[in-house]
Enzyme design. Structure first.
Site, short mmCIF file in Angstrom:
data_model
loop_
_atom_site.label_atom_id
_atom_site.label_comp_id
_atom_site.label_asym_id
_atom_site.label_seq_id
_atom_site.Cartn_x
_atom_site.Cartn_y
_atom_site.Cartn_z
N CYS A 1 10.08 -16.07 -23.12
CA CYS A 1 9.10 -16.05 -22.19
C CYS A 1 8.84 -14.64 -21.90
O CYS A 1 9.86 -13.40 -21.06
CB CYS A 1 8.57 -17.29 -20.98
SG CYS A 1 7.78 -16.40 -19.44
N CYS B 1 2.73 -11.58 -24.92
CA CYS B 1 3.22 -13.64 -24.52
C CYS B 1 3.61 -14.38 -25.34
O CYS B 1 3.09 -14.42 -26.58
CB CYS B 1 2.38 -13.69 -23.62
SG CYS B 1 1.82 -15.13 -22.47
#
Length: 267
Positions: free
Chosen positions: A78, A188
């Site tokens: 992440c 991302c």
């Protein structure tokens, strides 16, 4: 870290949702013998608009869970958590923690691009982590960073074919291309899901998916530490979520086909 680590212990992966599967799927293809545990924090998605205190609380709960599972390492799959919490938590646990941004920028910087773009969540962009990390190794590289606050929800809600998504991605691409980047980092883990949509406006060759770089980095590190799993059979795969197991399975299909529902746990 402990001096002696059981090679066969699992490796933990976590993200706010299915995005981290873009890393996980490549990892299990590269190292199929490793035992793995994936945690998707759907209860708190998206991470990109959360405060640092909240993100630290989420990360510590997840890392504490992995500690109970006796993992040998944890992969922060992440970008937002990598940007905001890694420096704070990296020495709080006795297992190796691999952050996607700090790991990948070492490699990306070696390519010596003059101008590189970054699409990421608002929290990642606000942290300025990509520019700091790239310029740490390649000071002359200009880094153009753009926040894409809606993209995670497009992926998680399976609305990437919607008119809203098309207009949003078109606007972001056009804004970025004004700066003439040689490459654009999809900063991302959810964003590679949008590659097909993004390639309507620019060649997909311009994009860097950090997951490709990241899994090689982790493999090399495990090898250097002599903790690669030495089993000859495929590793055990476990999946956990903090909410919505069925939604996780449906959203995950783009990158990874789960055979069973993930286990629902509250941390």
């Amino acid at each position: 870290m402990n001096k002696e680590i059981n090679k066969n212990l699992p490796i933990g992966f976590f993200d706010s949702g299915v995005g981290g599967l873009s890393v996980y799927s490549k990892f299990v293809k590269l190292l199929p013998n490793e035992n793995t545990i994936y945690f998707g924090d759907l209860k708190n998605i998206p991470y990109g608009n959360k405060s640092k205190n909240d993100l630290l609380m989420f990360a510590r709960k997840i890392l504490d869970f992995f500690k109970t599972q006796n993992v040998k390492a944890v992969v922060i799959a992440c970008n937002t958590s990598s940007a905001i919490v890694y420096e704070t938590v990296k020495n709080e646990y006795d297992f190796e923690i691999y952050p996607i941004i700090q790991s990948c920028t070492k490699v990306i910087s070696s390519y010596n691009y003059e101008i590189i773009g970054v699409f990421a969540t608002s929290a990642t962009i606000k942290s300025d982590i990509y520019e700091k990390e790239i310029q740490k190794y390649s000071p002359k590289t200009k880094v153009i960073q753009l926040a894409c606050p809606n993209w995670v929800n497009f992926v998680e809600n399976k609305t990437i074919e919607s008119k809203e998504c098309l207009l949003d991605t078109k606007f972001q691409i056009e804004t970025m291309l004004k700066h003439n980047p040689q490459k654009i980092i999809l900063g991302c883990t959810h964003f590679p899901y949008l590659t097909k949509i993004l390639s309507n406006f620019v060649s997909k060759d311009i994009f860097i998916d950090p997951a490709d770089i990241f899994v090689e980095y982790i493999k090399n590190s495990l090898c250097e530490k002599s903790i690669l799993n030495d089993n000859k059979t495929n590793g055990r795969k476990e999946f956990y979520v903090s909410a919505s197991p069925q939604n996780f399975v449906e959203s995950a299909k783009v990158f990874y086909e789960l055979q069973t529902l993930p286990k629902l746990i509250e941390l």
